[in-house]
Each structure stands twice: as structure tokens, then as C-alpha cells.
Scaffold this motif. Structure first.
Motif, PDB file in Angstrom:
ATOM      1  N   ALA A   1       0.834  -1.204   0.000  1.00 53.32           N
ATOM      2  CA  ALA A   1       0.000   0.000   0.000  1.00 53.32           C
ATOM      3  C   ALA A   1       0.868   1.253   0.000  1.00 53.32           C
ATOM      4  CB  ALA A   1      -0.929  -0.004   1.204  1.00 53.32           C
ATOM      5  N   GLN A   2       1.916   1.236   0.787  1.00 47.51           N
ATOM      6  CA  GLN A   2       2.825   2.385   0.846  1.00 47.51           C
ATOM      7  C   GLN A   2       3.496   2.609  -0.505  1.00 47.51           C
ATOM      8  OE1 GLN A   2       6.116   1.946   3.622  1.00 47.51           O
ATOM      9  NE2 GLN A   2       6.140   4.140   4.034  1.00 47.51           N
ATOM     10  N   MET A   3       3.869   1.529  -1.174  1.00 53.74           N
ATOM     11  CA  MET A   3       4.476   1.643  -2.496  1.00 53.74           C
ATOM     12  C   MET A   3       3.496   2.260  -3.497  1.00 53.74           C
ATOM     13  SD  MET A   3       5.957  -1.379  -4.977  1.00 53.74           S
ATOM     14  CE  MET A   3       4.323  -1.776  -5.629  1.00 53.74           C
ATOM     15  N   LEU A   4       2.233   1.794  -3.455  1.00 57.87           N
ATOM     16  CA  LEU A   4       1.235   2.353  -4.367  1.00 57.87           C
ATOM     17  C   LEU A   4       1.028   3.842  -4.121  1.00 57.87           C
ATOM     18  CD1 LEU A   4      -1.516  -0.442  -4.411  1.00 57.87           C
ATOM     19  CD2 LEU A   4       0.218   0.030  -6.141  1.00 57.87           C
ATOM     20  N   GLU A   5       0.977   4.234  -2.864  1.00 51.62           N
ATOM     21  CA  GLU A   5       0.833   5.660  -2.552  1.00 51.62           C
ATOM     22  C   GLU A   5       2.007   6.455  -3.103  1.00 51.62           C
ATOM     23  OE1 GLU A   5      -0.701   6.985   1.284  1.00 51.62           O
ATOM     24  OE2 GLU A   5      -0.971   4.864   1.837  1.00 51.62           O
ATOM     25  N   GLY A   6       3.190   5.861  -3.077  1.00 49.31           N
ATOM     26  CA  GLY A   6       4.363   6.523  -3.641  1.00 49.31           C
ATOM     27  C   GLY A   6       4.245   6.747  -5.133  1.00 49.31           C
ATOM     28  N   TYR A   7       3.432   5.909  -5.791  1.00 50.21           N
ATOM     29  CA  TYR A   7       3.185   6.067  -7.226  1.00 50.21           C
ATOM     30  C   TYR A   7       1.995   6.991  -7.512  1.00 50.21           C
ATOM     31  CZ  TYR A   7       6.413   2.205  -8.186  1.00 50.21           C
ATOM     32  OH  TYR A   7       7.530   1.412  -8.288  1.00 50.21           O
TER      33      TYR A   7
ATOM     34  N   PRO B   1      -6.847   5.621   0.385  1.00 47.96           N
ATOM     35  CA  PRO B   1      -7.920   4.630   0.540  1.00 47.96           C
ATOM     36  C   PRO B   1      -7.902   3.565  -0.549  1.00 47.96           C
ATOM     37  CG  PRO B   1      -8.757   6.836   0.907  1.00 47.96           C
ATOM     38  CD  PRO B   1      -7.371   6.997   0.386  1.00 47.96           C
ATOM     39  N   GLU B   2      -7.641   3.963  -1.797  1.00 47.68           N
ATOM     40  CA  GLU B   2      -7.598   2.985  -2.894  1.00 47.68           C
ATOM     41  C   GLU B   2      -6.399   2.065  -2.740  1.00 47.68           C
ATOM     42  OE1 GLU B   2      -7.340   2.775  -7.790  1.00 47.68           O
ATOM     43  OE2 GLU B   2      -7.751   4.684  -6.808  1.00 47.68           O
ATOM     44  N   ALA B   3      -5.257   2.621  -2.343  1.00 46.78           N
ATOM     45  CA  ALA B   3      -4.065   1.801  -2.142  1.00 46.78           C
ATOM     46  C   ALA B   3      -4.296   0.778  -1.036  1.00 46.78           C
ATOM     47  CB  ALA B   3      -2.872   2.692  -1.798  1.00 46.78           C
ATOM     48  N   GLY B   4      -4.940   1.207   0.043  1.00 48.40           N
ATOM     49  CA  GLY B   4      -5.235   0.283   1.135  1.00 48.40           C
ATOM     50  C   GLY B   4      -6.203  -0.801   0.724  1.00 48.40           C
ATOM     51  N   PHE B   5      -7.221  -0.416  -0.037  1.00 48.37           N
ATOM     52  CA  PHE B   5      -8.190  -1.410  -0.519  1.00 48.37           C
ATOM     53  C   PHE B   5      -7.504  -2.453  -1.387  1.00 48.37           C
ATOM     54  CE2 PHE B   5     -10.598  -2.541  -4.378  1.00 48.37           C
ATOM     55  CZ  PHE B   5     -11.505  -3.423  -3.814  1.00 48.37           C
ATOM     56  N   LEU B   6      -6.674  -2.009  -2.342  1.00 44.16           N
ATOM     57  CA  LEU B   6      -6.018  -2.954  -3.248  1.00 44.16           C
ATOM     58  C   LEU B   6      -5.070  -3.881  -2.491  1.00 44.16           C
ATOM     59  CD1 LEU B   6      -5.262  -0.591  -6.265  1.00 44.16           C
ATOM     60  CD2 LEU B   6      -6.922  -2.453  -6.198  1.00 44.16           C
ATOM     61  N   ALA B   7      -4.315  -3.322  -1.556  1.00 47.66           N
ATOM     62  CA  ALA B   7      -3.386  -4.150  -0.780  1.00 47.66           C
ATOM     63  C   ALA B   7      -4.136  -5.199   0.032  1.00 47.66           C
ATOM     64  CB  ALA B   7      -2.537  -3.266   0.126  1.00 47.66           C
ATOM     65  N   ASP B   8      -5.226  -4.783   0.663  1.00 45.72           N
ATOM     66  CA  ASP B   8      -6.026  -5.734   1.451  1.00 45.72           C
ATOM     67  C   ASP B   8      -6.648  -6.803   0.559  1.00 45.72           C
ATOM     68  OD1 ASP B   8      -5.426  -4.357   3.757  1.00 45.72           O
ATOM     69  OD2 ASP B   8      -7.328  -3.272   3.849  1.00 45.72           O
ATOM     70  N   LEU B   9      -7.128  -6.392  -0.617  1.00 45.88           N
ATOM     71  CA  LEU B   9      -7.753  -7.332  -1.546  1.00 45.88           C
ATOM     72  C   LEU B   9      -6.749  -8.380  -2.015  1.00 45.88           C
ATOM     73  CD1 LEU B   9     -10.167  -8.192  -3.328  1.00 45.88           C
ATOM     74  CD2 LEU B   9      -9.328  -6.565  -5.057  1.00 45.88           C
ATOM     75  N   PHE B  10      -5.576  -7.939  -2.464  1.00 45.77           N
ATOM     76  CA  PHE B  10      -4.579  -8.886  -2.972  1.00 45.77           C
ATOM     77  C   PHE B  10      -4.090  -9.817  -1.862  1.00 45.77           C
ATOM     78  CE2 PHE B  10      -3.483  -5.420  -6.236  1.00 45.77           C
ATOM     79  CZ  PHE B  10      -4.432  -5.901  -7.117  1.00 45.77           C
TER      80      PHE B  10
END
Length: 283
Positions: A222-228, A233-242
Motif C-alpha cells: 500500500a505504501q508503495m502504491l501511494e508513492g506512485y 484509501p484505494e491503495a489500502g483497498f487494493l493491498a487488502d484485496l490482494f
């Protein structure tokens, strides 16, 4: 035969995300069969945006069937409500057949499936639940990782039965154009289980590139996605989903592709070799 061809040509199908990874393949296959296709997109000739309900009725009006791919994901917050509204508008506009792309082993997605089923009770619904796409490595979120030599993902050592999108598109087209799929749930996987380590090894072998897999935690991803630039909220959702999808409960293969198409699904190795030959990983 002539009469059957004429009947098919009168069919009109809306593809809600006609420029997406699965949508464009479905559009191509339907057009090859002589079906009138409306390729929906946010900026194309047929306007369709999941964030703007006002455009749904014009896109659906006069269509006989629709391929439904929800953005950002059928397990996302708001998906059940969107499916309820879409099903209602589709049936109000005379749509008789719906094929919904869903995720395999996603409880939240099942809630959205049920919402569409209830709201579109007057139409035939087929659900296609898919494993992870092989093409995520060649034209999706993990392409940059392959090109950069390091695929970062919160999968640990869990195996996944990656499915080729071309197989999925063939199943979707069959469900849209052929009888016998009403009410069915087709669960699609590839023919074997592969860990992410094994996946990048297959890609390295096909391309001659040096590629490695770096497992991370959901929080790190999630932290990596936020860096991109992905919103928190979307980064957290995707990380939790995967993280949930790759906890091992999906580590089985199914006969879904063969049951619908009468042939075995494409193996990841064959996908990797074909993608490499097409130049997908030349950078």
C-alpha cells in the motif's frame, strides 16, 4: 445457416469497458462474429463511465446483451449499489442477457453479483469468476516491474492458477452469444498453479531478461502504491484485496474453461513465450 447468421447480426451487445484488457478482446471477437458491438468508454463514441450513471441508459438503449466489467473492482465499496442501478436500467431498456466479470474467491464481489441478479431479474445473468490474469505481467500493473527486473507484490509463496485473458474472452463471448449459460457461474483458471517466483522464472526464460520477485507485506505494498500516486484509501483497498486473494484459498485449478469451450486453457508458459515473441517485454 443463412437465417442463423442474420439472427446473430441483429444482436447488439454493449461492452461496458470496451477498451480494457478483457473488453477490447471481447469487442474484437463479437465483431468477428458479425455482432453489432457498442464499445463503451469514458471518452469514446459510446460514452460509459461507472462514475456517471446518467450515461448508462443511452448506452444500453436498444442493446440485447451486455458484458459488465465494473471499475475499479467488483469487491470495491459501492459496487453492490452500482450493480443494483445498472441491472434496473438494463432491464428497463430491454436488455435480455448480462455477462458479469467477477473475481474468484472474493466474498465482497459475490455481494455485488447478488445485487445485479436481484435488480436484473428479468434478464439472463451469467457470472464469470476469474483467477489472476496472466496478462497483468505483459500489459497490466506488473509490466513495469518485469521491465525493471523486479516484481513487487504481497503474494508471499502462495500459488495462483493464472488464467489467459484470451481464454476468458472466448468464454465471455460464448456466454453472450450462445444458449445454455443463463444462471451459470463459470469459474476460470489456468491449467496449473504457479507461485510468483515461478512466474517470473517463466518470464525470464521466455525473454532472456533477469527478473526477480520481491514479496512484501500488504502494508508495504500500500505504501508503495501511494508513492506512485494512488490515493491512500484505494491503495489500502487494493493491498487488502490482494493479500486476501493470495492467502491460499484460491490455490486450486478448475475445469471452467474446458467445460465452456471444450478445450484446455492456455498454460502460462505458452502465454509467456507468445508475449515475448510479440515484443510485450522489449521495453
Amino acid at each position: 445457416m443463412t437465417q442463423n447468421t442474420e439472427n446473430v447480426q441483429r444482436e447488439t451487445v454493449l461492452v461496458t469497458s470496451g477498451t480494457g484488457k478483457t473488453g477490447r478482446r471481447v469487442v474484437e471477437r463479437l465483431a468477428a462474429r458479425g455482432v453489432v458491438v457498442r464499445a463503451g468508454s469514458r471518452s469514446g463514441e459510446v460514452r460509459f463511465d461507472w462514475a456517471d450513471e446518467s450515461g448508462w441508459a443511452p448506452a444500453l438503449r436498444g442493446a440485447d446483451a451486455a458484458y459488465v466489467t465494473y471499475y475499479p473492482d467488483l469487491a470495491a465499496p459501492g459496487a453492490p449499489e452500482a450493480m443494483a442501478a445498472f441491472g434496473r436500467i438494463a432491464t428497463e431498456n430491454g436488455v435480455r442477457r448480462l455477462v458479469l466479470l467477477s473475481g474468484r474467491g472474493e466474498p465482497q464481489a459475490v455481494a455485488a453479483e447478488e445485487s445485479l441478479r436481484r435488480s436484473a431479474a428479468g434478464a439472463e445473468l451469467t457470472v464469470v469468476r476469474s483467477a489472476f490474469f496472466a496478462q497483468n505481467f505483459s500489459e497490466g500493473a506488473m509490466l513495469d516491474g518485469v521491465l525493471g527486473g523486479e516484481v513487487v507484490f504481497p503474494a508471499g509463496g502462495t500459488a495462483e492458477p493464472f488464467v489467459d485473458i484470451d481464454d476468458l474472452a472466448d468464454v465471455v463471448v460464448a456466454a453472450l452469444t450462445e444458449d445454455g449459460h443463463a444462471g451459470a457461474v463459470h469459474e476460470l483458471t489456468g491449467p496449473r498453479l504457479l507461485t510468483f517466483d515461478e512466474v517470473v522464472s517463466e518470464i525470464a526464460s521466455a525473454t532472456g531478461r533477469s527478473v526477480r520477485y520481491l514479496p512484501v507485506s500488504g502494508a508495504e505494498y500500500a505504501q508503495m502504491l501511494e508513492g506512485y500516486g494512488v490515493p491512500g484509501p484505494e491503495a489500502g483497498f487494493l493491498a487488502d484485496l490482494f493479500t486476501m486473494l493470495l492467502d491460499g484459498h484460491n490455490a486450486t485449478v478448475t475445469e471452467g474453461v474446458k467445460q465452456v469451450l471444450g478445450r484446455d486453457p492456455k498454460d502460462f508458459g505458452a502465454f509467456a513465450r507468445a508475449a515475448a515473441q510479440s515484443g510485450a517485454w522489449k521495453g
